[in-house]
Design a protein around this motif. Structure first.
Motif, mmCIF file in Angstrom:
data_model
loop_
_atom_site.group_PDB
_atom_site.id
_atom_site.type_symbol
_atom_site.label_atom_id
_atom_site.label_comp_id
_atom_site.label_asym_id
_atom_site.label_seq_id
_atom_site.Cartn_x
_atom_site.Cartn_y
_atom_site.Cartn_z
ATOM 1 N N LYS A 154 0.823 -1.216 0.000
ATOM 2 C CA LYS A 154 0.000 0.000 0.000
ATOM 3 C C LYS A 154 0.855 1.263 0.000
ATOM 4 C CE LYS A 154 -4.318 -1.212 2.232
ATOM 5 N NZ LYS A 154 -5.170 -0.921 3.384
ATOM 6 N N GLU A 155 2.065 1.170 0.512
ATOM 7 C CA GLU A 155 2.939 2.341 0.583
ATOM 8 C C GLU A 155 3.363 2.819 -0.803
ATOM 9 O OE1 GLU A 155 3.714 -0.575 2.403
ATOM 10 O OE2 GLU A 155 2.586 0.215 4.117
ATOM 11 N N LYS A 156 3.241 1.955 -1.801
ATOM 12 C CA LYS A 156 3.643 2.329 -3.160
ATOM 13 C C LYS A 156 2.495 2.927 -3.960
ATOM 14 C CE LYS A 156 7.302 -1.094 -3.681
ATOM 15 N NZ LYS A 156 7.834 -2.157 -4.522
ATOM 16 N N ILE A 157 1.313 2.964 -3.383
ATOM 17 C CA ILE A 157 0.129 3.440 -4.098
ATOM 18 C C ILE A 157 -0.312 4.779 -3.516
ATOM 19 C CG2 ILE A 157 -2.245 2.913 -4.750
ATOM 20 C CD1 ILE A 157 -1.455 -0.070 -4.219
ATOM 21 N N PHE A 158 -0.363 5.805 -4.374
ATOM 22 C CA PHE A 158 -0.749 7.143 -3.953
ATOM 23 C C PHE A 158 -2.020 7.529 -4.699
ATOM 24 C CE2 PHE A 158 3.857 6.781 -3.629
ATOM 25 C CZ PHE A 158 4.048 7.084 -2.297
ATOM 26 N N VAL A 159 -3.067 7.848 -3.926
ATOM 27 C CA VAL A 159 -4.362 8.168 -4.514
ATOM 28 C C VAL A 159 -4.716 9.609 -4.154
ATOM 29 C CG1 VAL A 159 -6.805 7.570 -4.635
ATOM 30 C CG2 VAL A 159 -5.105 5.779 -4.332
ATOM 31 N N GLN A 160 -5.074 10.385 -5.152
ATOM 32 C CA GLN A 160 -5.517 11.765 -4.938
ATOM 33 C C GLN A 160 -6.889 11.923 -5.578
ATOM 34 O OE1 GLN A 160 -2.636 14.221 -6.803
ATOM 35 N NE2 GLN A 160 -1.058 13.878 -5.253
ATOM 36 N N GLU A 161 -7.702 12.764 -4.979
ATOM 37 C CA GLU A 161 -9.031 13.031 -5.527
ATOM 38 C C GLU A 161 -9.044 14.423 -6.121
ATOM 39 O OE1 GLU A 161 -12.493 11.188 -3.385
ATOM 40 O OE2 GLU A 161 -11.017 11.226 -1.772
ATOM 41 N N GLY A 162 -9.559 14.529 -7.333
ATOM 42 C CA GLY A 162 -9.568 15.809 -8.002
ATOM 43 C C GLY A 162 -10.957 16.343 -8.233
#
Length: 193
Positions: free
Chosen positions: A185-193
């Motif tokens: 999970k540390e390698k996955i970055f999720v942002q909401e736009g």
């Protein structure tokens, strides 16, 4: 029902023509050819409704013959660069496959309207036959228009540092990508736009 009527009518016409042509032939040596050609017409008449039912065109194009694409690789490589150029091309194709797979996973989550995905590999990893290791996956979510945003908690009387926790949707995206792609999970970055 209409398809069945058309099939029976076409078969009857083909068989009548075949019988008529066999009677017109003067010798029996030509009958084999006429029977073969008429057999092909019968097969075509039977397959046409089936392909219409499957919504598959009868004449399938062969992409290797019909589609032309520009080559990204140079025709002549400098000595020693052939493996690097080939490895880079293979890694780019692998990266595109991963991007499409992750995007399909993310778009399957309710409330996600669209997603932009970027995959970065670790430096020096992978080659022509080795899979490169994934360094990070960046996902930018766009919410669907009809979703209702959750109410943020209100705390009165206490000063708090800004919340760094992600929304439940972003956490669900992280979890799903981590499980299906077998990543931390540390390698996955999720942002909401």
């Amino acid at each position: 029902m209409q398809t069945l009527q058309t099939l029976v009518r076409n078969l009857a016409i083909i068989l009548l023509i075949a019988t008529f042509l066999e009677m017109l032939l003067p010798n029996k040596s030509m009958r084999g050819f006429v029977q073969m050609v008429m057999g092909l017409f019968v097969i075509s008449a039977v397959l046409t409704p089936i392909t219409a039912l499957l919504k598959t065109p009868l004449s399938m194009d062969i992409p290797a013959w019909t589609a032309t694409t520009q080559q990204d690789l140079p025709a002549i490589a400098v000595e020693g660069q052939g493996a690097k150029i080939g490895g880079d091309a293979v890694q780019e194709q692998y990266r595109q496959i991963l991007i499409n797979q992750i995007k399909a996973l993310v778009l399957g989550i309710s409330g996600v309207g669209d997603a932009e995905v970027d995959v970065k590999f670790e430096e020096g990893a992978g080659g022509i036959i080795d899979q490169p290791l994934i360094a990070e996956v960046n996902v930018l979510l766009t919410s669907a228009q009809e979703t209702i945003q959750p109410v943020q908690p209100i705390i009165i009387g206490e000063s708090q540092t800004p919340m760094t926790a992600q929304s439940p949707k972003a956490e669900e995206v992280r979890e799903r990508v981590a499980v299906f792609m077998n990543l931390a999970k540390e390698k996955i970055f999720v942002q909401e736009g």
